[in-house]
Structures are given as structure tokens and as C-alpha cells.
Design a protein around this motif. Structure first.
Motif, short mmCIF file in Angstrom:
data_model
loop_
_atom_site.label_atom_id
_atom_site.label_comp_id
_atom_site.label_asym_id
_atom_site.label_seq_id
_atom_site.Cartn_x
_atom_site.Cartn_y
_atom_site.Cartn_z
N GLN A 81 42.12 54.23 42.79
CA GLN A 81 41.81 55.65 42.94
C GLN A 81 42.49 56.53 41.90
O GLN A 81 41.93 57.54 41.48
CB GLN A 81 42.26 56.12 44.34
N CYS A 128 39.10 54.34 51.82
CA CYS A 128 39.88 53.69 50.75
C CYS A 128 41.37 53.84 51.00
O CYS A 128 42.15 52.89 50.83
CB CYS A 128 39.56 54.33 49.40
N ASP A 185 38.58 56.73 40.38
CA ASP A 185 37.31 56.48 41.06
C ASP A 185 36.36 57.67 40.82
O ASP A 185 36.64 58.78 41.29
CB ASP A 185 37.57 56.30 42.56
#
Lengths: 433, 233
Positions: free
Chosen positions: B182, B42, B198
Motif C-alpha cells: 500500500q 487490505c 496501490d
């Protein structure tokens, strides 16, 4: 030997000597035309020497015909062509994944180029065999990080271990010990300044307990004095592996016999030569390390004079590996002339490390040139172990004179003062001022 | 080739679920923060967006000045650069590595320079005009380096370590961009706090104080948050 044993790649690590040398010749004969076609520097240099790769059919031809490459050659090319690749690059610059370099402590840094062909950085892939041999296994926590020499944490990751990016810096050990207790790391790398710090902390901390989780600790960046090594092993309980560069072609680690650094000869062809004549010297004798990277298609060094003075031995090691070992004895050009005497930095090192106050081996020789009228030495001492500084200075001077035959001019400094001049893990031992 | 053999041998080993473990200071206390391989992926994708916005493409060089313990913040930029066909050139952010930092800036075709700090900038300035040293690279500097860079006539972008997260200013200069998939940043009476968004992220934090002051300026079209740090100018 199974793959779970002490060898990461048993077939290669224990390849019989004759097969290893045949493999080297095969790779060498592949790489010579490859670099001649692609590297401007090698083409110019070999053309000037009147040699073409088609003339080279054996390792012996190579040794007799291919010219040496020196650091001066690289500097000269860079100056003439304003080319940061030094003319070595054999691929399009757009294929380069990472650029690293030497520190530049003695001039302009020398650049190294890598391409991550398999998703891992080549330099640190080299280290997988060594960490496996030290006992690092999947699930272990390994202290490693991305640094100016690239992602050392790749070695941990490709072994299935977990890298821990430890907060470093000098004077931080109590916090690190707390993290050791939390994460139980199995491996870390130390440099000289860190070992000196640990030595100074050894009166206040039980280092054997603090490092209890470690399977291995490695050391590099500079030589380690025999007394300090003995202390790390005997008193702190460290399984201590010293390593060095394989002449800028890769890495060379001690094995579990701790008797010399193994060169991975399927990646590097090693020559061991008289620095004056360039002729081979016998195994066991002192000679200059000359390397050819036979496993590097990006910017290989071919017959590169590494300027390391080594002892070299091709006989099989007690660890079972067949790859040769070297023992680093210093750098060509390390010698200093003081009047009629020749002085090596290791002479000073061995002299001062026998005194408790200076056993950290923290020193610098101040040498504006190679020929000196006096031997001026900055010596670091542990203030906690030092009472009468004048008396210590007298004893240090006597020890250095006994080792070198030269009465030194001393500057005494607390260890921390000199270590503040360290380049990462390395304190320059000979400085101009 | 041998390293192919080593890589193939390594491929037989199951990788650990954890990509790596770093540390960061939250609520005034240093704590460990783990990253899974998915977390890393990510972060690499987000870093790619940052680098692309700054013009990084094949043949460019992305240079960094960082410390080893900052790997979990900078390694995503390393792989992001390589995936974009650029080369990555790492230096240490500490003063002993000034020579290498200067050499890279002067010799390599650096497109983006991440991680300049005040100590390095002062050392660079002692060697000559900063504009001549930086040679047009986009400089994403730490907060303490912004003022000296601006005083030298440069227009740096802000790079900020935000606990386990990292934020980077984009060419639009609409604030420091934080990966909203995130993390979420809040300002509580001017003090910035971080939370994990997340639920699969290995490092879970809830309204942890970052030790930084600033405000959240909103979200941009890319969906990411923008924050403005209170930085001495």
C-alpha cells in the motif's frame, strides 16, 4: 409505512403492545434456562433463592421469584472469584469479540462482553433504528468513531452512511467547522463539555450556519439543562436528540417528538420499581429502572437494578412507536443530605443555568459522603461574560439557596478549569474531593 | 433475535463505497483521508500478520489505547484480532481514561497492547511497577512512550502513525514494518516522506512529508519495508 419511511424496522417498532409483551415473555422464558445453565453467578444466586427456571412460566412468575442483580452483587462476585467476567459470561471466553466497560469513575469498571454474530457490534446495531428515524440515510456522512465503548461507526456503516472520524478534543471547533464545510456531515454526537464550548463560541461564530448540513445532533453522557437545550435548538438550529443507556443493556433515544427515551422492548424487559420496597410503581410515577436483557446471549443482565430513577410510560408515543418511554430523573443515591435538607444535583443545575455567566451548567458538588455539614459547590463561569466575579458568586449563591434551601460554600472557576476534569463527555457532578 | 432482524434489515441497504474518512497531517497540513472497503480489508489482513507475529490467537486479548479520530489506524487491528479468535479491548488514549486502561492491563489476559503513549505510561508508573502492570504483554508503543517504558526495564515495540499509514515493529525488531503493498516510505535528508503504492487506494499521496525523522533500513522477507525512526531515548 415503507422501509424508506421513518421506521427502520416498522413491523417491530410499531408492534401492537399485546404482541410486544407476548414476544418479551417468549424471549424471557428462553433466556432464563439458558443463563442458568451457563452463568455461574446466576446459578449460585438463584439456587440460593430457591428458584429454578422451570418454576418460571410467566413474566409474573419472573417478577415474583427471580432475585434482583445489583452492582454490589457483581463486585462481590469479582472479589470472591477474581473473575473479570463477573460470573455473567454465558459463552466460552474464546467466543468474545470485544470487551468494553463502564468508566470506573466510582470504582472498578464493570465489564461488558459482546460477540459480533453478524459482523456488527451489538450495542451500536441497536442504534440503527434511532439514526434512521432521525433521517440518516445511505450516503450521509456521519461523525462517529471507534471508542472505548466499541465501534460506534458500525451504526453508520450498516445504514449505508460514511463515518467520519473527526479530530476531536476541546478547543478545536474552528478547524472542525472547516471540515464540516468540506464533508457536509449529517449527524454527530455531543457531550456536555462540547456544548459548553459551543455556547462560549456562539458569540463569535454563526453556529446555525456552521451546523447547517446536520440532520440531527444527539446528546448523551449526562442530563442537559433546559436552557442549554433551548439554546441549541432555537439559536443554533439543531435537531437535538437526547439519549441514555437502557440500564447497560442497550441504548434509549428520544424520537422526533422529543418526549422521553424509547426503550427497545424487544431487547429489554423493563421493570419500574419502588427503590425501597422493590414493588412496582404506577406508570408516570418515579421509580427505579430494573432491566433484563432478553436479546443478549453473551452476558445478559437479568433483573439488574440500574440505579436510574425514571418516570416510565407504556402508552403509544405520538411518533407511532409502541415501545415504552422513560424520562431519566437522576440516580438512586444521588441525593445528598445537608442538615435537614435533601439536595439533588439537578437542583443545583437548574439554579445556576439561569445566570448568563454560568448557563453552561458546569458545576461539581464536593461531597466526601452522602451526609454533609455544608454544601460545597465548584461552579464554572464563562470569563468572557463575567465582569465582577464577587457579584456573580453572590448571585450564584443566592440562586442555589433559593433552589435547595441551603446556602452553599462556593468555589468559582473558569469553565475550562472544571471541564478539564471531565470524563470524556461527562463531568462528574458529585465528587469526593 | 431482534438484532438479527436489524442486521438483516441493514443487509438490504447497499453499503457506501467509502468505509470511512479520517484525517492526518501531511506536509504540515491536516487533510482528510478516505478509506474504501477494499482499503480496509487490505489493512485488516496486514494487521492480522502483525498480530500473528506477536503471538495473538484464539482466547487472547488485544488491547488498544487510541482516540476516536484514530479509528482508521486502529479499527483494522480490531477486526484482525476478532478474525484471529481473540477479543479486542479498546480504551481511550487520553488521561481521563487511565482507570479503564489500568483495569484492562491488570485483569484481562492481554497478549498485545497497542497505542501506549507517554502520558498513560506516566500514569501507570504512578500506580506501581510497570512490569507488574503490563504482565508480559507485548507493548507496541507510540514513539513518545518508548523511553519511559525502556527506563522501567521493559522492551517495547514501536507503533508509528505515518500520515494515513501505520507502522508496527515485529518481534524480530528489525525496524518498523510498513505495508509495502500500500505504501512506500522514503527518507529525504532524514525526513520521512510517504507515497501511495496501490493505485486503487482511495487516499493517494506522493512524497508527502510525515513530520518524522528516520531512515529506511530496507525490506524484509515478508516484502514489507522496514524503517528506523529517530526517537529520543
Amino acid at each position: 409505512m415503507t422501509a424508506d419511511g421513518k421506521y427502520f424496522e416498522p413491523a417491530i417498532e410499531t408492534l401492537p403492545r399485546a404482541q410486544l409483551e407476548a414476544l418479551q415473555e417468549e424471549r424471557l422464558l428462553e433466556i432464563l434456562p439458558y443463563v442458568y445453565e451457563r452463568s455461574r453467578l446466576y446459578r449460585e444466586k438463584w439456587d440460593a433463592a430457591g428458584v429454578h427456571p422451570r418454576d418460571i412460566r410467566t413474566i409474573e412468575d419472573f417478577r415474583n421469584r427471580i432475585p434482583f442483580l445489583t452492582k454490589d452483587d457483581l463486585r462481590d462476585w469479582r472479589a470472591r472469584h477474581d473473575d473479570y467476567t463477573n460470573g455473567l459470561l454465558c459463552v466460552d471466553p474464546k467466543e468474545v469479540s470485544i470487551v468494553t466497560s463502564s468508566t470506573g469513575s466510582t470504582g472498578e469498571p464493570t465489564y461488558f462482553f459482546e460477540r459480533w454474530d453478524y459482523g456488527w457490534e451489538r450495542m451500536w446495531t441497536c442504534m440503527a433504528r434511532d439514526l434512521w428515524h432521525m433521517g440518516i440515510r445511505p450516503g450521509d456522512v456521519v461523525i462517529a468513531a471507534s471508542s472505548y465503548r466499541g465501534p460506534t461507526h458500525h451504526t453508520a456503516q450498516l445504514l449505508g452512511a460514511v463515518p467520519f472520524f473527526m479530530p476531536g478534543g476541546m478547543g478545536n471547533w474552528p478547524e472542525l467547522f472547516s471540515l464540516f464545510r468540506e464533508l457536509r456531515p449529517a449527524y454527530m454526537q455531543l457531550g456536555g463539555p462540547q456544548v459548553v464550548e459551543l455556547n462560549q463560541l456562539s458569540d463569535r461564530f454563526d453556529l446555525r450556519a456552521e451546523f447547517a448540513s446536520f440532520k440531527a445532533v444527539s446528546f448523551a453522557g449526562e442530563p442537559i439543562g433546559s436552557r442549554m437545550r433551548e439554546r441549541a435548538v432555537r439559536d443554533w438550529g439543531l435537531n437535538f436528540f437526547v439519549w441514555s443507556s437502557a440500564g447497560d443493556t442497550g441504548l434509549a433515544f428520544e424520537c422526533n417528538r422529543h418526549d422521553g427515551f424509547h426503550l427497545w422492548e424487544d431487547t429489554v424487559l423493563v421493570e419500574h420499581l419502588d427503590p425501597g420496597t422493590g414493588r412496582p410503581v404506577e406508570d408516570g410515577a418515579l421509580g427505579e429502572l430494573v432491566v433484563t436483557a432478553i436479546d443478549n446471549r453473551i452476558a445478559p443482565l437479568i433483573r439488574f437494578r440500574a440505579e436510574d430513577l425514571i418516570r416510565f410510560d407504556r402508552t403509544p408515543c405520538g411518533c407511532g412507536r409502541t415501545h415504552a418511554r422513560m424520562w431519566l430523573r437522576g440516580r438512586a443515591g444521588d441525593e445528598l443530605r445537608v442538615g435537614p435538607r435533601t439536595v439533588m444535583p439537578m437542583d443545583v443545575w437548574s439554579a445556576i443555568e439561569v445566570l448568563p455567566e454560568t448557563e453552561g451548567g458546569v458545576f461539581q458538588i464536593v461531597a466526601p459522603g452522602r451526609t454533609l455539614s455544608e454544601l460545597r459547590v465548584r461552579v464554572g463561569y464563562d470569563p468572557a461574560r463575567t465582569g465582577d466575579l464577587a457579584d456573580l458568586s453572590h448571585r450564584v449563591g443566592a440562586a442555589i439557596e433559593a433552589a435547595t434551601g441551603v446556602a452553599p460554600v462556593l468555589e468559582m472557576h473558569p469553565n475550562e478549569v472544571l471541564l478539564a476534569r471531565a470524563l470524556s463527555s461527562k463531568l462528574p457532578r458529585v465528587v469526593k474531593s | 433475535m431482534t438484532l438479527r432482524s436489524s442486521s438483516e434489515r441493514a443487509a438490504l441497504i447497499a453499503r457506501a463505497p467509502t468505509w470511512g474518512i479520517g484525517t492526518c497531517v501531511l506536509d504540515g497540513v491536516r487533510r482528510t483521508c478516505a478509506m474504501s472497503w477494499d482499503d480496509f480489508e487490505c489493512d485488516v489482513r496486514w494487521a492480522q500478520r502483525v498480530l500473528v507475529a506477536h503471538g495473538v490467537g484464539p482466547g487472547a486479548v488485544v488491547m488498544t489505547s487510541s482516540a476516536p479520530e484514530e479509528t482508521h489506524w486502529f479499527a483494522p487491528f480490531e477486526l484482525a484480532a476478532i478474525r484471529l479468535g481473540a477479543a479486542y479491548a479498546p480504551c481511550d488514549a487520553r488521561p481521563w481514561d487511565v482507570t479503564r486502561n489500568l483495569s484492562y492491563l491488570r485483569r484481562l489476559p492481554v497478549k498485545v497492547y497497542l497505542g501506549a503513549n507517554a502520558v498513560l505510561v506516566a500514569a501507570f508508573a504512578a500506580q506501581g511497577p510497570l512490569a507488574e502492570i503490563v504482565r508480559g504483554a507485548a507493548v507496541l508503543a507510540r514513539p513518545d512512550a518508548l523511553a519511559p517504558l525502556r527506563a522501567a526495564g521493559l522492551s517495547p515495540f514501536t507503533l508509528a502513525l505515518l500520515g494515513p499509514a501505520i507502522g508496527a515493529e515485529l518481534p524480530a525488531r528489525d525496524g518498523v514494518c510498513v505495508n509495502a503493498a500500500q505504501w512506500r516510505v522514503e527518507s529525504v535528508e532524514g525526513a520521512l516522506h510517504l507515497s501511495t503504492v496501490d493505485p486503487a487506494r482511495a487516499c493517494q499521496v506522493r512524497r508527502a512529508a510525515l513530520g518524522l525523522r528516520g531512515r529506511v533500513t530496507g525490506s524484509a522477507a515478508d516484502g514489507d519495508q522496514r524503517i528506523a525512526l529517530d526517537v529520543a531515548t
